[in-house]
Design a protein around this motif. Structure first.
Motif, PDB file in Angstrom:
ATOM      1  N   PHE A  31       0.826  -1.196  -0.006  1.00 33.26           N
ATOM      2  CA  PHE A  31       0.090   0.054  -0.008  1.00 33.26           C
ATOM      3  C   PHE A  31       0.858   1.261   0.080  1.00 33.26           C
ATOM      4  N   GLU A  32       1.816   1.101   0.573  1.00 33.77           N
ATOM      5  CA  GLU A  32       3.021   2.397   0.652  1.00 33.77           C
ATOM      6  C   GLU A  32       3.174   2.756  -0.768  1.00 33.77           C
ATOM      7  N   SER A  33       3.659   1.605  -1.726  1.00 34.12           N
ATOM      8  CA  SER A  33       3.900   1.842  -2.950  1.00 34.12           C
ATOM      9  C   SER A  33       2.811   2.376  -3.853  1.00 34.12           C
ATOM     10  N   SER A  34       1.545   1.735  -3.708  1.00 32.69           N
ATOM     11  CA  SER A  34       0.493   2.151  -4.299  1.00 32.69           C
ATOM     12  C   SER A  34      -0.027   3.842  -4.113  1.00 32.69           C
ATOM     13  N   VAL A  35       0.333   4.048  -2.984  1.00 29.50           N
ATOM     14  CA  VAL A  35      -0.225   5.593  -2.534  1.00 29.50           C
ATOM     15  C   VAL A  35       0.987   6.589  -3.553  1.00 29.50           C
ATOM     16  N   ARG A  36       2.202   5.975  -3.421  1.00 37.12           N
ATOM     17  CA  ARG A  36       3.244   6.676  -4.282  1.00 37.12           C
ATOM     18  C   ARG A  36       2.740   6.705  -5.830  1.00 37.12           C
ATOM     19  N   HIS A  37       2.478   5.484  -6.154  1.00 44.54           N
ATOM     20  CA  HIS A  37       2.156   5.746  -7.792  1.00 44.54           C
ATOM     21  C   HIS A  37       0.755   6.400  -7.924  1.00 44.54           C
ATOM     22  N   TYR A  38      -0.162   6.238  -7.144  1.00 45.76           N
ATOM     23  CA  TYR A  38      -1.193   6.864  -7.258  1.00 45.76           C
ATOM     24  C   TYR A  38      -0.993   8.712  -7.344  1.00 45.76           C
ATOM     25  N   SER A  39      -0.027   9.061  -6.316  1.00 47.64           N
ATOM     26  CA  SER A  39       0.360  10.287  -6.152  1.00 47.64           C
ATOM     27  C   SER A  39       0.922  10.695  -7.496  1.00 47.64           C
ATOM     28  N   ASP A  40       1.752  10.030  -8.005  1.00 52.15           N
ATOM     29  CA  ASP A  40       2.523  10.230  -9.283  1.00 52.15           C
ATOM     30  C   ASP A  40       1.380  10.428 -10.420  1.00 52.15           C
ATOM     31  N   ALA A  41       0.280   9.591 -10.510  1.00 49.03           N
ATOM     32  CA  ALA A  41      -0.655   9.767 -11.359  1.00 49.03           C
ATOM     33  C   ALA A  41      -1.599  11.253 -11.217  1.00 49.03           C
ATOM     34  N   ILE A  42      -1.810  11.438  -9.927  1.00 46.49           N
ATOM     35  CA  ILE A  42      -2.460  12.763  -9.595  1.00 46.49           C
ATOM     36  C   ILE A  42      -1.410  13.820 -10.184  1.00 46.49           C
ATOM     37  N   ASP A  43      -0.309  14.014  -9.988  1.00 50.10           N
ATOM     38  CA  ASP A  43       0.418  14.944 -10.385  1.00 50.10           C
ATOM     39  C   ASP A  43       0.757  15.066 -11.889  1.00 50.10           C
ATOM     40  N   GLN A  44       0.231  14.098 -12.470  1.00 44.09           N
ATOM     41  CA  GLN A  44       0.152  14.180 -14.003  1.00 44.09           C
ATOM     42  C   GLN A  44      -1.430  14.803 -14.488  1.00 44.09           C
ATOM     43  N   ASP A  45      -2.286  14.212 -13.689  1.00 43.59           N
ATOM     44  CA  ASP A  45      -3.751  14.463 -13.883  1.00 43.59           C
ATOM     45  C   ASP A  45      -4.396  14.709 -12.835  1.00 43.59           C
ATOM     46  N   ASP A  46      -4.670  15.921 -12.041  1.00 50.35           N
ATOM     47  CA  ASP A  46      -5.505  16.050 -11.131  1.00 50.35           C
ATOM     48  C   ASP A  46      -6.842  16.331 -11.158  1.00 50.35           C
ATOM     49  N   THR A  47      -7.271  15.942 -12.477  1.00 45.17           N
ATOM     50  CA  THR A  47      -8.749  16.264 -12.636  1.00 45.17           C
ATOM     51  C   THR A  47      -9.722  15.072 -12.494  1.00 45.17           C
ATOM     52  N   ASN A  48      -8.751  13.679 -12.253  1.00 41.57           N
ATOM     53  CA  ASN A  48      -9.500  12.520 -12.245  1.00 41.57           C
ATOM     54  C   ASN A  48      -9.803  12.278 -11.004  1.00 41.57           C
ATOM     55  N   ALA A  49     -10.984  12.114 -10.552  1.00 43.90           N
ATOM     56  CA  ALA A  49     -11.698  11.801  -9.299  1.00 43.90           C
ATOM     57  C   ALA A  49     -11.364  10.262  -8.859  1.00 43.90           C
ATOM     58  N   GLU A  50     -11.186   9.286  -9.922  1.00 43.71           N
ATOM     59  CA  GLU A  50     -10.857   7.909  -9.580  1.00 43.71           C
ATOM     60  C   GLU A  50      -9.489   7.861  -8.915  1.00 43.71           C
ATOM     61  N   TYR A  51      -8.589   8.570  -9.492  1.00 48.24           N
ATOM     62  CA  TYR A  51      -7.349   8.635  -8.704  1.00 48.24           C
ATOM     63  C   TYR A  51      -7.189   9.037  -7.273  1.00 48.24           C
ATOM     64  N   TYR A  52      -8.130   9.944  -7.125  1.00 48.80           N
ATOM     65  CA  TYR A  52      -8.201  10.292  -5.610  1.00 48.80           C
ATOM     66  C   TYR A  52      -8.887   9.124  -4.634  1.00 48.80           C
ATOM     67  N   VAL A  53     -10.038   8.600  -5.259  1.00 48.44           N
ATOM     68  CA  VAL A  53     -10.540   7.569  -4.896  1.00 48.44           C
ATOM     69  C   VAL A  53      -9.510   6.416  -4.351  1.00 48.44           C
ATOM     70  N   LYS A  54      -8.861   5.820  -5.300  1.00 44.05           N
ATOM     71  CA  LYS A  54      -8.103   4.960  -5.273  1.00 44.05           C
ATOM     72  C   LYS A  54      -6.939   5.201  -3.978  1.00 44.05           C
ATOM     73  N   ARG A  55      -6.407   6.432  -4.129  1.00 48.62           N
ATOM     74  CA  ARG A  55      -5.411   6.732  -3.118  1.00 48.62           C
ATOM     75  C   ARG A  55      -6.078   6.755  -1.647  1.00 48.62           C
ATOM     76  N   SER A  56      -7.183   7.053  -1.666  1.00 48.40           N
ATOM     77  CA  SER A  56      -8.030   7.468  -0.424  1.00 48.40           C
ATOM     78  C   SER A  56      -8.245   5.725   0.196  1.00 48.40           C
ATOM     79  N   THR A  57      -8.469   4.756  -0.823  1.00 50.11           N
ATOM     80  CA  THR A  57      -8.524   3.469  -0.338  1.00 50.11           C
ATOM     81  C   THR A  57      -7.241   2.968   0.137  1.00 50.11           C
ATOM     82  N   ALA A  58      -6.064   3.265  -0.521  1.00 52.57           N
ATOM     83  CA  ALA A  58      -4.725   2.874  -0.005  1.00 52.57           C
ATOM     84  C   ALA A  58      -4.526   3.413   1.292  1.00 52.57           C
TER      85      ALA A  58
END
Length: 201
Positions: A31-58
């Motif tokens: 989960f630590e790595s998943s948070v890091r990858h989701y954060s990288d995804a959000i850095d590239q596109d911060d308009t996708n709600a699904e990215y935030y949902v998945k990072r919230s889950t992690a």
């Protein structure tokens, strides 16, 4: 296509790659790595709600409720009808024992079509906890009212005069001879009512 559109498309592709890496790490329970990858995804596109949902889950998996709440709120801001975002928000509120806010979020999740069993289970737990907390405030007031009423009735019932005052001793009013007193207490599952029959003879 214009250079700007090509740049946006490339950024979203990179964001999706990071997102998929986050999903793979999540499946592996890293989960630590998943948070890091989701954060990288959000850095590239911060308009996708699904990215935030998945990072919230992690974050929830790591019991990091504060960050889970922040990501759920961001997802809801981007997509107010995102049922899964309300579910994650409700789980995070439940984790920090803010039961009333959890109840509101989980209700919103159901309203927007969330069907995951955990939503119903947590909402049922919230409803029970809210009812129990309410009972803690209500029961003392009910007890005072009942005891006050019993004392009033007990005091207002005078002795009954016998037919032959010289031959029979004074006796109590029949309603005063036996009185039912309600005592209200608590147990771990809620409220219990004990009825004690007291003899006045």
């Amino acid at each position: 296509s214009t250079p700007l559109l090509r740049c946006k498309s490339s950024t979203r592709i990179m964001a999706e790659e990071h997102f998929q890496k986050g999903n793979a790490a999540f499946v592996d329970e890293d989960f630590e790595s998943s948070v890091r990858h989701y954060s990288d995804a959000i850095d590239q596109d911060d308009t996708n709600a699904e990215y935030y949902v998945k990072r919230s889950t992690a974050h929830l998996k790591r019991k990091n409720y504060t960050d889970a709440l922040a990501d759920a709120a961001s997802a809801i801001q981007l997509n107010p009808k995102c049922a899964r975002a309300y579910l994650r928000q409700g789980q995070a509120y439940f984790g920090v024992e803010d039961i009333q806010k959890a109840q509101v979020s989980l209700t919103q999740a159901e309203h927007h079509g969330e069907t995951h069993s955990i939503c119903k289970d947590l909402l049922d737990q919230c409803n029970l906890k809210v009812c129990y907390i309410s009972s803690l405030f209500l029961v003392p007031h009910i007890r005072r009212i009942l005891m006050g009423s019993i004392v009033f009735i007990w005091g207002s019932l005078g002795p009954r005069q016998p037919h032959n005052r010289r031959m029979q001793p004074q006796c109590l009013h029949p309603l005063r001879h036996w009185s039912a007193v309600l005592l209200i207490g608590y147990n771990i599952n809620g409220i219990r009512i004990l009825t004690l029959l007291l003899s006045a003879s």
